[in-house]
Motif scaffolding. Structure first.
Motif, mmCIF file in Angstrom:
data_model
loop_
_atom_site.group_PDB
_atom_site.id
_atom_site.type_symbol
_atom_site.label_atom_id
_atom_site.label_comp_id
_atom_site.label_asym_id
_atom_site.label_seq_id
_atom_site.Cartn_x
_atom_site.Cartn_y
_atom_site.Cartn_z
ATOM 1 N N GLN A 69 -7.238 4.525 -0.376
ATOM 2 C CA GLN A 69 -6.799 5.775 -0.991
ATOM 3 C C GLN A 69 -7.680 6.145 -2.179
ATOM 4 O O GLN A 69 -7.982 7.320 -2.400
ATOM 5 C CB GLN A 69 -5.341 5.643 -1.440
ATOM 6 C CG GLN A 69 -4.349 5.448 -0.312
ATOM 7 C CD GLN A 69 -4.391 6.585 0.699
ATOM 8 O OE1 GLN A 69 -4.372 7.754 0.335
ATOM 9 N NE2 GLN A 69 -4.458 6.227 1.968
ATOM 10 N N LEU A 73 -10.212 9.741 -2.947
ATOM 11 C CA LEU A 73 -10.082 10.651 -4.081
ATOM 12 C C LEU A 73 -11.357 11.449 -4.324
ATOM 13 O O LEU A 73 -11.308 12.564 -4.839
ATOM 14 C CB LEU A 73 -9.710 9.879 -5.344
ATOM 15 C CG LEU A 73 -8.334 9.216 -5.372
ATOM 16 C CD1 LEU A 73 -8.096 8.571 -6.731
ATOM 17 C CD2 LEU A 73 -7.233 10.225 -5.076
ATOM 18 N N TRP A 76 -11.057 14.575 -2.497
ATOM 19 C CA TRP A 76 -10.070 15.471 -3.109
ATOM 20 C C TRP A 76 -10.648 16.158 -4.337
ATOM 21 O O TRP A 76 -10.295 17.298 -4.646
ATOM 22 C CB TRP A 76 -8.834 14.680 -3.527
ATOM 23 C CG TRP A 76 -8.082 14.064 -2.392
ATOM 24 C CD1 TRP A 76 -8.373 14.143 -1.066
ATOM 25 C CD2 TRP A 76 -6.919 13.244 -2.487
ATOM 26 N NE1 TRP A 76 -7.475 13.433 -0.325
ATOM 27 C CE2 TRP A 76 -6.567 12.866 -1.163
ATOM 28 C CE3 TRP A 76 -6.149 12.791 -3.547
ATOM 29 C CZ2 TRP A 76 -5.479 12.066 -0.884
ATOM 30 C CZ3 TRP A 76 -5.049 11.990 -3.282
ATOM 31 C CH2 TRP A 76 -4.717 11.629 -1.952
ATOM 32 N N LEU A 90 -4.700 9.070 -11.533
ATOM 33 C CA LEU A 90 -4.349 8.443 -10.263
ATOM 34 C C LEU A 90 -5.407 7.417 -9.859
ATOM 35 O O LEU A 90 -5.074 6.328 -9.376
ATOM 36 C CB LEU A 90 -4.202 9.518 -9.183
ATOM 37 C CG LEU A 90 -3.790 9.056 -7.789
ATOM 38 C CD1 LEU A 90 -2.466 8.321 -7.834
ATOM 39 C CD2 LEU A 90 -3.700 10.264 -6.856
ATOM 40 N N THR A 172 3.865 7.166 -1.560
ATOM 41 C CA THR A 172 3.850 8.543 -2.070
ATOM 42 C C THR A 172 2.593 9.275 -1.614
ATOM 43 O O THR A 172 2.662 10.431 -1.161
ATOM 44 C CB THR A 172 3.934 8.557 -3.607
ATOM 45 O OG1 THR A 172 5.174 7.979 -4.013
ATOM 46 C CG2 THR A 172 3.854 9.981 -4.150
ATOM 47 N N LEU A 173 1.442 8.621 -1.716
ATOM 48 C CA LEU A 173 0.188 9.244 -1.282
ATOM 49 C C LEU A 173 0.200 9.507 0.216
ATOM 50 O O LEU A 173 -0.211 10.570 0.672
ATOM 51 C CB LEU A 173 -0.992 8.344 -1.658
ATOM 52 C CG LEU A 173 -1.323 8.266 -3.152
ATOM 53 C CD1 LEU A 173 -2.367 7.192 -3.416
ATOM 54 C CD2 LEU A 173 -1.807 9.615 -3.666
ATOM 55 N N GLU A 176 2.517 12.519 0.911
ATOM 56 C CA GLU A 176 2.042 13.813 0.423
ATOM 57 C C GLU A 176 0.843 14.313 1.210
ATOM 58 O O GLU A 176 0.665 15.521 1.378
ATOM 59 C CB GLU A 176 1.693 13.706 -1.065
ATOM 60 C CG GLU A 176 2.921 13.543 -1.961
ATOM 61 C CD GLU A 176 2.569 13.545 -3.430
ATOM 62 O OE1 GLU A 176 1.355 13.549 -3.758
ATOM 63 O OE2 GLU A 176 3.501 13.552 -4.265
ATOM 64 N N VAL A 177 0.005 13.395 1.690
ATOM 65 C CA VAL A 177 -1.197 13.800 2.422
ATOM 66 C C VAL A 177 -0.861 14.200 3.862
ATOM 67 O O VAL A 177 -1.461 15.119 4.426
ATOM 68 C CB VAL A 177 -2.239 12.669 2.398
ATOM 69 C CG1 VAL A 177 -3.406 12.988 3.328
ATOM 70 C CG2 VAL A 177 -2.759 12.465 0.982
#
Length: 244
Positions: A69, A73, A76, A90, A172-173, A176-177
């Motif tokens: 993850q 980033l 992102w 994050l 959570t990641l 959300e993704v």
């Protein structure tokens, strides 16, 4: 319209993540010991976590998935309008957890050495085995001041803090993704390629009188919608997110 989300892991690693996360949430819901039954539920969740952590050492997998993850980033950061400060924070969280997890002692080791937990564990599988005459140590603990009980609970949870932080951030990641996309199950049946999918998430209207049953592995998965009561199953519209 209200909806209900179902989550289904497609490998053993993800099953362990979801089970551990659910048990940790149960502990936090019961930790106040403010209602009847919360004590037993709290100890049951703690003992289940100890059992799972004895079967599998999730530190390596969790650190690897958090590092994956972290590497994402960078992509992102190129998205327009991204909050650079939040993204940097994050990234620091992921980096810290990725370093701490492999270096930490085996998760749950100190819980296994706790005398009260060991005593309760030895009696828990016996029907009615937590009576005062079976476990006087627990009976004594239950009548201690609330502050003393909370101190013990805080100590037990401290041994699981790194696990909780890593799981909460990763899940959570993932959630959300993973984007929901509309799908249709023909006569209540749907199948697709897994393509290295960790888990799938299904979103259904709460009013739908059916529930999904999923079977699959790292290659393929199938979803069958089962009716509730005498409801007939036809084509069912739902939303699906593949978490990779």
């Amino acid at each position: 319209m209200s909806s209900l989300v179902y989550e289904y892991p497609l490998n053993e690693k993800c099953r362990n993540y979801l089970r551990l996360n659910e048990l940790l949430q149960q502990i936090h819901r019961c930790r106040s010991l403010g209602a009847d039954g919360q004590t037993i539920a709290l100890f049951k969740a703690l003992l289940d976590i100890m059992e799972l952590l004895e079967r599998c050492d999730v530190r390596t997998d969790l650190a690897r998935d958090l590092n994956t993850q972290k590497n994402k980033l960078a992509a992102w950061a190129q998205a327009p309008g991204v909050d650079a400060a939040a993204l940097a924070q994050l990234e620091r969280q992921l980096a810290d957890l990725n370093q701490q997890l492999p270096r930490a002692a085996r998760l749950g080791q100190l819980l296994r050495e706790d005398k009260l937990l060991s005593t309760v564990r030895s009696r828990f599988a016996i029907p009615g085995g937590l009576c005062a005459f079976d476990v006087p140590q627990l009976h004594y603990w239950l009548h201690q001041p609330t502050a003393n009980q909370q101190q013990d609970i805080d100590g037990w949870l401290a041994q699981l803090q790194l696990l909780q932080q890593g799981l909460q951030l990763l899940l959570t990641l993932w959630r959300e993704v993973g984007q929901f996309r509309p799908q249709q199950a023909s006569n209540g049946f749907f199948q697709d390629n897994a393509e290295q999918t960790e888990m799938i998430r299904l979103r259904l209207p709460t009013a739908l009188a059916a529930y999904p049953v999923v079977s699959g592995n790292k290659y393929r998965y199938t979803i069958r919608f089962m009716p509730v009561g005498n409801t007939e199953i036809g084509n069912i519209d739902f939303e699906l997110a593949n978490i990779k």
